[in-house]
Design a protein around this motif. Structure first.
Motif, PDB file in Angstrom:
ATOM      1  N   ARG A 257      53.506  44.460  46.024  1.00  0.00           N
ATOM      2  CA  ARG A 257      53.887  44.470  44.717  1.00  0.00           C
ATOM      3  C   ARG A 257      55.132  43.169  44.420  1.00  0.00           C
ATOM      4  O   ARG A 257      54.700  42.616  43.289  1.00  0.00           O
ATOM      5  N   LEU A 258      55.733  42.927  45.198  1.00  0.00           N
ATOM      6  CA  LEU A 258      56.648  41.789  45.069  1.00  0.00           C
ATOM      7  C   LEU A 258      55.917  40.428  45.480  1.00  0.00           C
ATOM      8  O   LEU A 258      56.554  39.352  45.265  1.00  0.00           O
ATOM      9  N   GLY A 259      55.009  40.442  46.127  1.00  0.00           N
ATOM     10  CA  GLY A 259      54.551  39.197  46.896  1.00  0.00           C
ATOM     11  C   GLY A 259      55.317  38.485  47.958  1.00  0.00           C
ATOM     12  O   GLY A 259      55.548  37.309  48.086  1.00  0.00           O
ATOM     13  N   VAL A 260      56.394  39.159  48.491  1.00  0.00           N
ATOM     14  CA  VAL A 260      57.301  38.688  49.460  1.00  0.00           C
ATOM     15  C   VAL A 260      56.490  38.320  50.879  1.00  0.00           C
ATOM     16  O   VAL A 260      55.909  39.310  51.286  1.00  0.00           O
ATOM     17  N   GLN A 261      56.908  37.170  51.534  1.00  0.00           N
ATOM     18  CA  GLN A 261      56.338  36.662  52.680  1.00  0.00           C
ATOM     19  C   GLN A 261      57.392  36.359  53.570  1.00  0.00           C
ATOM     20  O   GLN A 261      57.291  36.254  54.769  1.00  0.00           O
ATOM     21  N   LYS A 262      58.476  35.738  52.997  1.00  0.00           N
ATOM     22  CA  LYS A 262      59.493  34.859  53.883  1.00  0.00           C
ATOM     23  C   LYS A 262      60.923  35.180  53.288  1.00  0.00           C
ATOM     24  O   LYS A 262      61.023  35.476  52.162  1.00  0.00           O
ATOM     25  N   ASN A 263      61.870  34.681  54.016  1.00  0.00           N
ATOM     26  CA  ASN A 263      63.108  34.869  53.379  1.00  0.00           C
ATOM     27  C   ASN A 263      63.423  34.119  52.414  1.00  0.00           C
ATOM     28  O   ASN A 263      64.334  34.231  51.445  1.00  0.00           O
ATOM     29  N   SER A 264      62.895  33.065  51.950  1.00  0.00           N
ATOM     30  CA  SER A 264      63.039  32.091  50.977  1.00  0.00           C
ATOM     31  C   SER A 264      62.608  32.692  49.553  1.00  0.00           C
ATOM     32  O   SER A 264      62.867  32.267  48.509  1.00  0.00           O
TER      33      SER A 264
END
Length: 316
Positions: free
Chosen positions: A151-158
């Motif tokens: 849903r958020l497209g989060v892959q990495k801490n950045s």
């Protein structure tokens, strides 16, 4: 050797090894025969397993082993070692570098990090390191559940600052007490990755509760240990530490230098464990305790027997 008067830190006097073993690959060491050695550990699953691995190794080598596992908190466990209350503590290079020695900048290369820790701990604290395992790196990470990942497209801490700006309602974090305040925890992550959490959206939970809370979506970002078996069992996605903030947390045996000088054979007792233990193996062992509900001592002895390091009495 560690004395048995441990009331200063609120620690009990210890008990005997919970399960019997006989020598396997780890053979009796004449110099250790009958010597009392106290093994400590911190109070989370992986540390309990490692503590028992150490105890079974020492028992096979002929030592009289005292069990003082499950000490509350890293600093308390370390103080127990330096104050002669325990003799052996499996610990992590990153924890020593940041927490015990006060460094703020981690060293990304595992061997360089270890060499720096080894030098500082010996000079400043009289603590020696042996049997360091470069195959195990139990570093911190953030994880999200699969729904949040898609849903958020989060892959990495950045990606976290962008999520906080575009989806502030999802900027929720679950962390434990130590991580919330440690230099190598949330404060350092915020500084390195350029964001500031809203205190009202940070839930401080016990380490074990964080995984379930993240899986259920109670929080979007959960603090995890990368060797924890619950990551796979709950199908969590670990975010890449793309700025390499977190130190290497290679595991090794710490003991007072004076004890290592007295019994240099201790290094060879623990080395076979480090040679065989990997992140994948440790994740499986951790999962047997945290997911399947098995006893850490049973899990540790079973692995030692499977590896041929020790034998169960009467089973040849």
């Amino acid at each position: 050797m560690a004395g048995l008067m441990l009331s200063g830190c609120g620690l009990s006097s210890g008990s005997s090894v919970p399960l019997a073993v006989e020598p396997g690959i780890i053979q009796p060491v004449p110099e250790l025969e009958g010597q009392t050695i106290t093994v400590g550990s911190k109070n989370f699953t992986e540390q309990l397993i490692m503590g028992y691995l150490g105890e079974f190794a020492l028992a096979a080598a002929g030592a009289n082993v005292r069990d003082l596992t499950s000490i509350q908190g890293s600093t308390t466990a370390r103080n127990a070692l330096t104050n002669d209350q325990i003799d052996i503590l499996w610990d992590y290079t990153g924890t020593s570098w940041v927490n015990y020695n006060g460094n703020t900048d981690p060293i990304p290369d595992a061997r360089a990090q270890f060499e720096a820790v080894k030098e500082q701990d010996l000079e400043r604290n009289g603590v020696a390191w042996v049997a360091v395992d470069y195959q195990v790196d139990n570093t911190y990470a953030f994880a999200v559940n699969q729904d949040a990942a898609k849903r958020l497209g989060v892959q990495k801490n950045s990606d976290i600052p962008k999520i906080m700006a575009e989806h502030p309602e999802d900027a929720t974090f679950c962390v434990d007490t130590e991580f919330a305040s440690r230099n190598d925890g949330l404060p350092g992550v915020e500084e390195t990755y350029g964001f500031k959490t809203d205190p009202s959206k940070v839930k401080v939970l016990t380490e074990g509760a964080i995984y379930q809370a993240t899986a259920q979506g109670t929080c979007t970002f959960g603090e995890v240990f990368t060797t924890d078996g619950r990551i796979k069992s709950l199908n969590l996605k670990v975010l890449a530490d793309d700025k390499q903030f977190f130190p290497r947390y290679n595991i090794g045996v710490t003991l007072r230098d004076e004890m290592l000088k007295r019994y240099p054979q201790l290094a060879q007792v623990f080395q076979p464990i480090s040679e065989r233990l990997t992140n994948e193996e440790l994740m499986k062992l951790n999962a047997q305790v945290d997911v399947e509900g098995r006893d850490p001592a049973d899990v540790a002895r079973e692995w030692m027997v499977e590896q041929g390091l020790v034998k169960i009495p009467g089973q040849g």
